[in-house]
Write an enzyme that holds these catalytic residues in place. Sequence first.
Site, PDB file in Angstrom:
ATOM      1  N   HIS A 185       1.861 -15.558 -10.666  1.00 22.29           N
ATOM      2  CA  HIS A 185       3.014 -15.035 -11.388  1.00 22.29           C
ATOM      3  C   HIS A 185       3.859 -14.177 -10.454  1.00 22.29           C
ATOM      4  O   HIS A 185       3.345 -13.455  -9.597  1.00 22.29           O
ATOM      5  CB  HIS A 185       2.563 -14.210 -12.599  1.00 22.29           C
ATOM      6  CG  HIS A 185       3.661 -13.967 -13.573  1.00 22.29           C
ATOM      7  ND1 HIS A 185       4.507 -12.879 -13.484  1.00 22.29           N
ATOM      8  CD2 HIS A 185       4.088 -14.684 -14.646  1.00 22.29           C
ATOM      9  CE1 HIS A 185       5.393 -12.938 -14.466  1.00 22.29           C
ATOM     10  NE2 HIS A 185       5.159 -14.012 -15.188  1.00 22.29           N
ATOM     11  N   HIS A 186       5.183 -14.279 -10.609  1.00 22.11           N
ATOM     12  CA  HIS A 186       6.117 -13.597  -9.706  1.00 22.11           C
ATOM     13  C   HIS A 186       5.953 -12.084  -9.751  1.00 22.11           C
ATOM     14  O   HIS A 186       6.303 -11.376  -8.797  1.00 22.11           O
ATOM     15  CB  HIS A 186       7.557 -13.976 -10.087  1.00 22.11           C
ATOM     16  CG  HIS A 186       8.511 -13.941  -8.934  1.00 22.11           C
ATOM     17  ND1 HIS A 186       8.466 -12.982  -7.942  1.00 22.11           N
ATOM     18  CD2 HIS A 186       9.560 -14.760  -8.615  1.00 22.11           C
ATOM     19  CE1 HIS A 186       9.431 -13.203  -7.074  1.00 22.11           C
ATOM     20  NE2 HIS A 186      10.099 -14.275  -7.441  1.00 22.11           N
ATOM     21  N   SER A 187       5.405 -11.544 -10.848  1.00 15.68           N
ATOM     22  CA  SER A 187       5.229 -10.098 -10.957  1.00 15.68           C
ATOM     23  C   SER A 187       4.229  -9.562  -9.938  1.00 15.68           C
ATOM     24  O   SER A 187       4.238  -8.370  -9.615  1.00 15.68           O
ATOM     25  CB  SER A 187       4.767  -9.725 -12.367  1.00 15.68           C
ATOM     26  OG  SER A 187       3.551 -10.385 -12.688  1.00 15.68           O
TER      27      SER A 187
ATOM     28  N   GLY B 215       4.150 -10.324  -6.763  1.00 15.65           N
ATOM     29  CA  GLY B 215       4.881 -10.019  -5.539  1.00 15.65           C
ATOM     30  C   GLY B 215       5.995 -11.016  -5.323  1.00 15.65           C
ATOM     31  O   GLY B 215       6.046 -12.063  -5.971  1.00 15.65           O
TER      32      GLY B 215
ATOM     33  N   MET C 293       8.801 -16.047 -14.182  1.00 20.73           N
ATOM     34  CA  MET C 293       8.674 -17.090 -13.167  1.00 20.73           C
ATOM     35  C   MET C 293       7.310 -17.095 -12.491  1.00 20.73           C
ATOM     36  O   MET C 293       6.642 -16.062 -12.391  1.00 20.73           O
ATOM     37  CB  MET C 293       9.764 -16.913 -12.105  1.00 20.73           C
ATOM     38  CG  MET C 293      11.161 -17.196 -12.608  1.00 20.73           C
ATOM     39  SD  MET C 293      12.382 -17.042 -11.285  1.00 20.73           S
ATOM     40  CE  MET C 293      12.490 -15.266 -11.125  1.00 20.73           C
TER      41      MET C 293
END
Length: 475
Positions: free
Chosen positions: A162-164, A166, A49
């Site tokens: 990118h959700h990675s 945070g 996501m």
Amino acid sequence: MDAIQDFNTLGSIRTTKYGETFEGFKKGEDDEEPLSPMAQLLHEPGSNMYIICFIGLKTKIRPDVIKENLVNAVVKNRRFSSLQVRDKANGSMKWIPTHVNIDDHVIIAELDPNIKSPDKFVENYILNLSRSGIESTKPLWDFHLIDVKTSEAEGTCIFRCHHSIGDGMSLTNLLMSCTRKVSDPDSVPTIPGMDRLGAAKVANLWSRLGVFWNTFVALLMFALTGLFLEDTKSPIKGSKGVEGRPRRFVTRSVSLEDIKFVKRAMNVTFTDVVLGVTQAAMYRYIRERYNDKNMDSPHNMRIRATIPFNLRTTMKIDDFTHKDNGTWGNKIGYLLLPFDIRFKKDPLDYVRHANSTMKRKKASLEPLFTYYFTKLVLMLFGTKVTGELTHKVVHKTTLIFSNIPGPQDEITLFGHKVAYLAPSCYGQPYALMINVVSYMDKVMFVMSVDEETIPDPQKLCDAFEESLRNIKASA
């Protein structure tokens, strides 16, 4: 509708590291650091996501000012100055510091001088962003500037990452650290509740026995959902592959005072009111969709929302630093919240249902258990199995709902007065995501929709506005 081909193809990449120290790394040491298992999970299919936030500005955009401030405020953070590189040998991923060229991350939109509808242009621009991700040859974030006047702003900024990198709370904290109060240019804004976040007080709401029972029931529902329990097929439930389709983002602002009026009249919380409005709007919209097809809407529909729950006990903007000291990461658990999508003679019953359901959810350890269970599965079986299991559970629910508190004061972003804030996501396995964010005297419902499932999102916005109007009148 074109499918998203690949959000982020990660390969083995050679990098040029900084020749000087920057926050979070020490010169002369091995600067590589592995991604956490949670961050790696967010690269798996179905969980891959992107967080996106569009910010309306009351003044004309000054690109040079924004670039200069981004270098000072954001690029020093190691998550925004590092590549995410996958090791071909074992499949693990690492943060690798790299030189950041700010011009690669700040994109100035090309404008057609004959734009007929600036609002539609901005909406379509964001739709097109959701068709793809960010190239893995640079840190996974960018900042788009659309210098065109719309009905609500003089210009629009779009922050995407990118959700990675945070979760929503850590990124909200970063964004707020880049803003200042208009009334006091030396102070960061005030966000209600930031000093009492998370699940720290959950166990004090009921007796320990009540907490145990509520937690047991919640986890049983999670297990049954993973095995077979799926929501009713409805006009808002996405089909297989919905996470790979582009998203349209629509918004609708309502009066914060109207929400507070209902809150005071019913002695409930802000979240109870917006959840009640959401349930009423869902009923109104679904009923209309069935009426359009000359069909009777089914009774006793099972519709559940997945609600992310922040597990940090506190987070203050003025404590924010660029070091990765616990502020960052994805520290969220999840609740499965059943919606009551039925006709209510008294519109306030939607709020009462939300209030009673949320009381049970708050008096449980459901988000803590889901968070630590996910970490346990990651440790035992790895990201691929965990990703498949997570997707199996969430895809059987209908939507995702998030309530994000915003600043109470008027703010500036790098010297630009802010008209509105609208955070959302794409890449999630739902046809509908609803984010509720407050700012000054307004509350904005931000909807991320799959147009194959919801072709008329403005009607959905109308349903929210009408539902709040009816609930307020009843209160």
